[in-house]
Design a protein around this motif. Structure first.
Motif, PDB file in Angstrom:
ATOM      1  N   GLY A   1       0.562  -1.632   0.060  1.00  0.00           N
ATOM      2  CA  GLY A   1      -0.271  -0.112   0.461  1.00  0.00           C
ATOM      3  C   GLY A   1       0.351   0.946   0.180  1.00  0.00           C
ATOM      4  N   GLN A   2       1.984   0.946   0.484  1.00  0.00           N
ATOM      5  CA  GLN A   2       3.128   1.784   0.931  1.00  0.00           C
ATOM      6  C   GLN A   2       3.329   2.925  -1.151  1.00  0.00           C
ATOM      7  N   GLY A   3       3.293   2.218  -1.411  1.00  0.00           N
ATOM      8  CA  GLY A   3       3.894   2.303  -3.629  1.00  0.00           C
ATOM      9  C   GLY A   3       2.371   3.148  -3.557  1.00  0.00           C
ATOM     10  N   MET A   4       1.441   3.177  -3.022  1.00  0.00           N
ATOM     11  CA  MET A   4      -0.085   3.623  -3.854  1.00  0.00           C
ATOM     12  C   MET A   4       0.092   5.399  -3.281  1.00  0.00           C
ATOM     13  N   ALA A   5       0.815   5.774  -1.773  1.00  0.00           N
ATOM     14  CA  ALA A   5       0.350   6.890  -1.201  1.00  0.00           C
ATOM     15  C   ALA A   5       1.057   7.936  -1.732  1.00  0.00           C
ATOM     16  N   GLN A   6       1.969   8.138  -2.524  1.00  0.00           N
ATOM     17  CA  GLN A   6       2.279   9.219  -3.692  1.00  0.00           C
ATOM     18  C   GLN A   6       0.904   9.852  -4.872  1.00  0.00           C
ATOM     19  N   SER A   7       0.881   8.065  -5.337  1.00  0.00           N
ATOM     20  CA  SER A   7      -0.234   8.917  -6.871  1.00  0.00           C
ATOM     21  C   SER A   7      -1.990   9.284  -5.783  1.00  0.00           C
ATOM     22  N   VAL A   8      -1.973   8.467  -5.025  1.00  0.00           N
ATOM     23  CA  VAL A   8      -2.815   8.336  -4.189  1.00  0.00           C
ATOM     24  C   VAL A   8      -3.360  10.121  -3.382  1.00  0.00           C
ATOM     25  N   GLY A   9      -2.386   9.860  -3.142  1.00  0.00           N
ATOM     26  CA  GLY A   9      -2.293  11.563  -2.891  1.00  0.00           C
ATOM     27  C   GLY A   9      -2.127  12.582  -3.781  1.00  0.00           C
ATOM     28  N   GLU A  10      -1.792  12.503  -4.636  1.00  0.00           N
ATOM     29  CA  GLU A  10      -1.382  13.240  -5.721  1.00  0.00           C
ATOM     30  C   GLU A  10      -2.757  13.489  -6.399  1.00  0.00           C
ATOM     31  N   VAL A  11      -3.484  12.789  -6.487  1.00  0.00           N
ATOM     32  CA  VAL A  11      -4.700  13.094  -7.004  1.00  0.00           C
ATOM     33  C   VAL A  11      -6.184  13.419  -6.003  1.00  0.00           C
ATOM     34  N   SER A  12      -5.255  13.340  -4.760  1.00  0.00           N
ATOM     35  CA  SER A  12      -6.089  13.826  -3.997  1.00  0.00           C
ATOM     36  C   SER A  12      -5.887  16.078  -4.080  1.00  0.00           C
ATOM     37  N   VAL A  13      -5.261  15.847  -4.015  1.00  0.00           N
ATOM     38  CA  VAL A  13      -4.869  17.539  -4.430  1.00  0.00           C
ATOM     39  C   VAL A  13      -5.084  18.361  -5.738  1.00  0.00           C
ATOM     40  N   VAL A  14      -5.384  17.782  -6.447  1.00  0.00           N
ATOM     41  CA  VAL A  14      -4.974  17.708  -7.685  1.00  0.00           C
ATOM     42  C   VAL A  14      -7.011  18.137  -8.015  1.00  0.00           C
ATOM     43  N   PHE A  15      -7.628  17.082  -7.658  1.00  0.00           N
ATOM     44  CA  PHE A  15      -9.152  16.841  -6.506  1.00  0.00           C
ATOM     45  C   PHE A  15      -9.566  18.477  -6.200  1.00  0.00           C
ATOM     46  N   ALA A  16      -8.647  18.560  -5.100  1.00  0.00           N
ATOM     47  CA  ALA A  16      -8.659  19.914  -4.866  1.00  0.00           C
ATOM     48  C   ALA A  16      -8.672  21.394  -5.179  1.00  0.00           C
ATOM     49  N   MET A  17      -7.410  21.410  -5.836  1.00  0.00           N
ATOM     50  CA  MET A  17      -6.940  22.270  -6.834  1.00  0.00           C
ATOM     51  C   MET A  17      -8.203  22.750  -7.745  1.00  0.00           C
TER      52      MET A  17
END
Length: 341
Positions: free
Chosen positions: A112-128
């Motif tokens: 799961g740690q391998g997903m953290a960056q990509s999912v985190g990026e999508v969350s930030v893109v969603f926010a923006m």
């Protein structure tokens, strides 16, 4: 003495995405590999290979799994009597592990740690995207609205200086926090497991869930999937969000009351960006698909090229640590299953 055997229950397509040539070579150096091209047929494939001279199931000590693998019940485990480690190429192992697995002393790890960056990026893109009203603009132009109607949107906000609330300082939550702070957002977190010292180290303010919801322009959901987090954000909680606020969920739909959220976004009072849904695939006639203030993606926030390769690398590294007698870095025990998503 021959090397141990591993069973890799991962489709050819996903094997190519998860394992770089170097990682695959390393796995082949560590173990004799038995491939299962269709994870759903794991049991039948093991039966067909029973008695194979080089890497039969009876010799398998490591099982690498991916989505579609059946639950590892007693019948499946009996086919691999020497099994000592299960390594999941994804995050949550709940669909696969059983009490029987732990009762037999089999250890479990995941990537799961391998997903953290990509999912985190999508969350930030969603926010923006929500802050800048991109869903409304896109919907207006794509639907054939006039230029004047398409440009009619509520006020837009920059992320710098904007309060963003993160529910859950999980792996992905922490990745998102790092990016949000780098962009200048004011980040607050609600997480009953996070200490004040840890919050200070993350550079965030620790607040109650109600405070987070009522004061954040964007709320991100990154909590684990537990009985007590079911509909953590329900009708009461959504009503606390200010008019014009946005909800981002790239974690699990389990965490939000989708019906209550639909009512709020359909009213136009708040916006949402979602990668997860109660029903997947999302039905083609689902009302969420038609709303101009909603951004949707088909549960693919984690599926980046780099993220998939990190997941495969984690699995191979964990197998290497296991065989060397070193501590696993991503182990999941029976108790952890009640705490993590």
């Amino acid at each position: 003495m021959s090397r141990i055997a591993s069973v890799v229950s991962v489709s050819p397509t996903l094997r190519a995405e998860f394992f770089s040539p170097a990682a695959w070579e390393t796995l082949g150096t560590l173990t004799d590999v038995l491939l299962v091209d269709d994870p759903a047929t794991l049991g039948a494939t093991l039966d067909a290979r029973t008695g194979a001279a080089s890497s039969g199931p009876s010799r398998a000590e490591v099982l690498v799994i991916s989505w579609g693998t059946p639950r590892l019940d007693a019948a499946l485990l009996d086919r691999m009597p020497g099994l000592r480690l299960v390594a999941h190429t994804g995050a949550s192992v709940k669909p696969f592990v059983t009490p029987e697995l732990f009762a037999r002393g089999v250890r479990v790890t995941q990537a799961g740690q391998g997903m953290a960056q990509s999912v985190g990026e999508v969350s930030v893109v969603f926010a923006m995207a929500l802050l800048h009203q991109l869903p409304r603009f896109h919907h207006g132009l794509a639907s054939g609205a006039s230029w004047e109607d398409a440009e009619d949107a509520p006020p837009r906000y920059e992320i710098a200086g904007t309060r963003v609330g993160v529910i859950g300082a999980s792996r992905t939550g922490r990745a998102a926090i790092t990016m949000l702070r780098a962009l200048g957002a004011e980040v607050v977190v609600a997480d009953p497991t996070l200490s004040a010292a840890d919050a200070r180290a993350l550079g965030v303010a620790l607040v109650s869930l109600d405070d987070l919801l009522s004061t954040s322009r964007i709320t991100m959901v990154h909590a684990p999937t537990l009985p007590e987090t079911h509909h953590l954000v329900g009708a009461r909680e959504l009503a606390l969000m200010p008019d014009g606020a946005g909800l981002v969920n790239t974690a699990r739909s389990w965490l939000t009351d989708e019906d209550a959220l639909l009512r709020e976004v359909a009213s136009g009072r708040i916006d949402a960006a979602l990668d997860v849904f109660d029903a997947e695939p999302l039905p083609v006639d689902h009302p969420l698909r038609t709303l101009p203030n909603v951004l949707l993606t088909p549960h693919h926030a984690a599926a980046t090229v780099q993220g998939r390769l990190r997941q495969g690398a984690i699995v191979v590294e964990e197998i290497g640590r296991f065989l060397a007698g070193e501590p696993l870095q991503h182990e999941v025990d029976a108790a952890a299953l009640t705490r993590t998503g």
